[in-house]
Design a protein around this motif. Sequence first.
Motif, mmCIF file in Angstrom:
data_model
loop_
_atom_site.group_PDB
_atom_site.id
_atom_site.type_symbol
_atom_site.label_atom_id
_atom_site.label_comp_id
_atom_site.label_asym_id
_atom_site.label_seq_id
_atom_site.Cartn_x
_atom_site.Cartn_y
_atom_site.Cartn_z
ATOM 1 N N ALA A 129 0.817 -1.212 0.000
ATOM 2 C CA ALA A 129 0.000 0.000 0.000
ATOM 3 C C ALA A 129 0.850 1.262 0.000
ATOM 4 N N THR A 130 1.977 1.238 0.715
ATOM 5 C CA THR A 130 2.837 2.421 0.783
ATOM 6 C C THR A 130 3.404 2.764 -0.587
ATOM 7 N N ARG A 131 3.905 1.741 -1.262
ATOM 8 C CA ARG A 131 4.503 1.987 -2.578
ATOM 9 C C ARG A 131 3.440 2.405 -3.591
ATOM 10 N N ARG A 132 2.265 1.814 -3.519
ATOM 11 C CA ARG A 132 1.192 2.193 -4.441
ATOM 12 C C ARG A 132 0.750 3.641 -4.204
ATOM 13 N N LEU A 133 0.771 4.069 -2.956
ATOM 14 C CA LEU A 133 0.411 5.453 -2.661
ATOM 15 C C LEU A 133 1.454 6.416 -3.226
ATOM 16 N N LEU A 134 2.731 6.043 -3.080
ATOM 17 C CA LEU A 134 3.794 6.879 -3.646
ATOM 18 C C LEU A 134 3.666 6.968 -5.162
ATOM 19 N N ILE A 135 3.375 5.854 -5.796
ATOM 20 C CA ILE A 135 3.225 5.830 -7.252
ATOM 21 C C ILE A 135 2.029 6.667 -7.687
ATOM 22 N N THR A 198 2.215 1.036 -15.008
ATOM 23 C CA THR A 198 3.325 1.412 -15.885
ATOM 24 C C THR A 198 4.447 2.052 -15.088
ATOM 25 N N LEU A 199 4.101 2.968 -14.193
ATOM 26 C CA LEU A 199 5.122 3.636 -13.384
ATOM 27 C C LEU A 199 5.767 2.667 -12.385
ATOM 28 N N LEU A 200 4.979 1.757 -11.848
ATOM 29 C CA LEU A 200 5.551 0.725 -10.970
ATOM 30 C C LEU A 200 6.601 -0.091 -11.712
ATOM 31 N N HIS A 201 6.334 -0.378 -12.973
ATOM 32 C CA HIS A 201 7.283 -1.152 -13.772
ATOM 33 C C HIS A 201 8.515 -0.323 -14.117
ATOM 34 N N VAL A 202 8.313 0.896 -14.589
ATOM 35 C CA VAL A 202 9.442 1.730 -15.024
ATOM 36 C C VAL A 202 10.392 2.008 -13.867
ATOM 37 N N TYR A 203 9.849 2.316 -12.695
ATOM 38 C CA TYR A 203 10.678 2.705 -11.555
ATOM 39 C C TYR A 203 10.831 1.574 -10.539
ATOM 40 N N ARG A 204 10.782 0.364 -11.017
ATOM 41 C CA ARG A 204 10.817 -0.811 -10.138
ATOM 42 C C ARG A 204 12.128 -0.940 -9.371
ATOM 43 N N GLU A 205 13.224 -0.376 -9.868
ATOM 44 C CA GLU A 205 14.510 -0.487 -9.193
ATOM 45 C C GLU A 205 14.709 0.582 -8.121
ATOM 46 N N LEU A 206 13.786 1.537 -8.035
ATOM 47 C CA LEU A 206 13.894 2.566 -6.997
ATOM 48 C C LEU A 206 13.349 2.022 -5.677
ATOM 49 N N SER A 207 14.070 2.282 -4.596
ATOM 50 C CA SER A 207 13.573 1.907 -3.274
ATOM 51 C C SER A 207 12.447 2.854 -2.881
ATOM 52 N N ASP A 208 11.710 2.502 -1.850
ATOM 53 C CA ASP A 208 10.644 3.381 -1.371
ATOM 54 C C ASP A 208 11.170 4.760 -0.971
ATOM 55 N N PRO A 209 12.285 4.851 -0.221
ATOM 56 C CA PRO A 209 12.821 6.183 0.101
ATOM 57 C C PRO A 209 13.218 6.976 -1.148
ATOM 58 N N GLU A 210 13.786 6.300 -2.138
ATOM 59 C CA GLU A 210 14.152 6.983 -3.381
ATOM 60 C C GLU A 210 12.905 7.451 -4.125
ATOM 61 N N GLU A 212 10.121 8.195 -2.760
ATOM 62 C CA GLU A 212 9.565 9.316 -2.001
ATOM 63 C C GLU A 212 10.308 10.612 -2.335
ATOM 64 N N GLN A 213 11.627 10.539 -2.483
ATOM 65 C CA GLN A 213 12.401 11.728 -2.869
ATOM 66 C C GLN A 213 12.013 12.204 -4.269
ATOM 67 N N PHE A 214 11.768 11.261 -5.158
ATOM 68 C CA PHE A 214 11.336 11.597 -6.517
ATOM 69 C C PHE A 214 9.989 12.316 -6.489
ATOM 70 N N VAL A 215 9.078 11.805 -5.686
ATOM 71 C CA VAL A 215 7.761 12.428 -5.551
ATOM 72 C C VAL A 215 7.905 13.848 -5.009
ATOM 73 N N GLU A 216 8.774 14.014 -4.011
ATOM 74 C CA GLU A 216 8.971 15.347 -3.423
ATOM 75 C C GLU A 216 9.462 16.337 -4.471
ATOM 76 N N PHE A 217 10.404 15.913 -5.308
ATOM 77 C CA PHE A 217 10.880 16.818 -6.356
ATOM 78 C C PHE A 217 9.781 17.093 -7.378
ATOM 79 N N ALA A 218 9.080 16.048 -7.818
ATOM 80 C CA ALA A 218 8.053 16.215 -8.849
ATOM 81 C C ALA A 218 6.924 17.124 -8.377
ATOM 82 N N GLN A 219 6.632 17.082 -7.077
ATOM 83 C CA GLN A 219 5.548 17.907 -6.536
ATOM 84 C C GLN A 219 5.991 19.326 -6.190
ATOM 85 N N SER A 220 7.283 19.555 -6.071
ATOM 86 C CA SER A 220 7.793 20.867 -5.680
ATOM 87 C C SER A 220 7.559 21.894 -6.786
#
Length: 254
Positions: A129-135, A198-210, A212-220
Motif C-alpha cells: 500500500a505504501t509503494r502504491r500510494l507513492l506511485i 506502468t510507473l511501478l514497472h518503469v521505476y521498479r529499481e527505486l527503493s521506497d525512500p528513493e 519518495e524523494q522523486f515524488v517530493e521533487f516532482a511535486q515541488s
Amino acid sequence: MRVLFALLLCMALPAMADEHLRLYQAAGWPQQREHFNQALDAAQLRYRSTLPPAVYQALVDNSNQRFAAAAIDRRAQHNLRMELANPQPALAFFQSALGRKIVAAEVLATRSDQLARYANGLPRTEADATRRLLIRHLAQALPAKQAGAEVSLALAGVAADSLSQMIPGLLGGGQAQSLLNGQRERLMAQIEQDLDNTLLHVYRELSDPELEQFVEFAQSADGQAYYKAALSSLRAGLAVGMSSSELEPPPQGI
C-alpha cells in the motif's frame, strides 16, 4: 556603466544557455529522441507492405522531415529555454545519484528491445500500500499520460499531413485541430487506466525512500516548473499539431 552592464550580460548569457543544454542532456532527452527515431524507423518498415507506394513515400518523406534528429533537438531545446526560466534546480536533481538512476530507468523503458518485449502489455507489478500510494502521487505530479498522448499524436499527425498533401482541403477549416484535441483526450484516458502499473514497472529499481524523494521533487515548485516546460518542449520537438508548411526552425544559436 551601460558598457559594463552589457559586457556582464554577454558573459552571463552563454552560461545560462549552457545550463539549459546540460539539463537537456542530464534528463535523458537525447537518448529518448534516439529511441523515438528507432521506433519511427520500425513503424515505417511495417507500413511499407500495407500502404500504396505513393502514400508510403509521402509518409516517409514527411516523417523524415518532421522528425529529423537535429530538428527535434533544435525545437525542443529552444522551447525549453523559453519556458523554463531557471534550469538550475532541475539540473541539480537530474545530476544527482537519484536523478541519474531515474533517467536510466526511463531510458531503459523506451529501448527498442524493451518495447518489443512488452508489446502485448506490461506484467502486473505487485506492491504494498505504501509503494502504491507513492506511485499514485507520482502519477499525479508527472505529465506522463500527457506525454504519451503527445507522442501518439505526433505520429498520427504525419499520416494526416501526408493525406492532406495528397488530397488538398481534406482536413481544412480547423477540422484537423478539432480531431487532434478529441484524440488527445481519448489517448490520455486510455493511458490513465494503466498508468500506476506502468510507473511501478518503469521505476521498479527505486527503493521506497528513493521513490519518495522523486515524488517530493516532482511535486515541488521547481519540479512542476520543469515538467510543465518539458511537456511543452516535447510537443514543440515533435511538432504536434503543425503541418509541414508550418515547420520553421527556431532561431539559431541555441
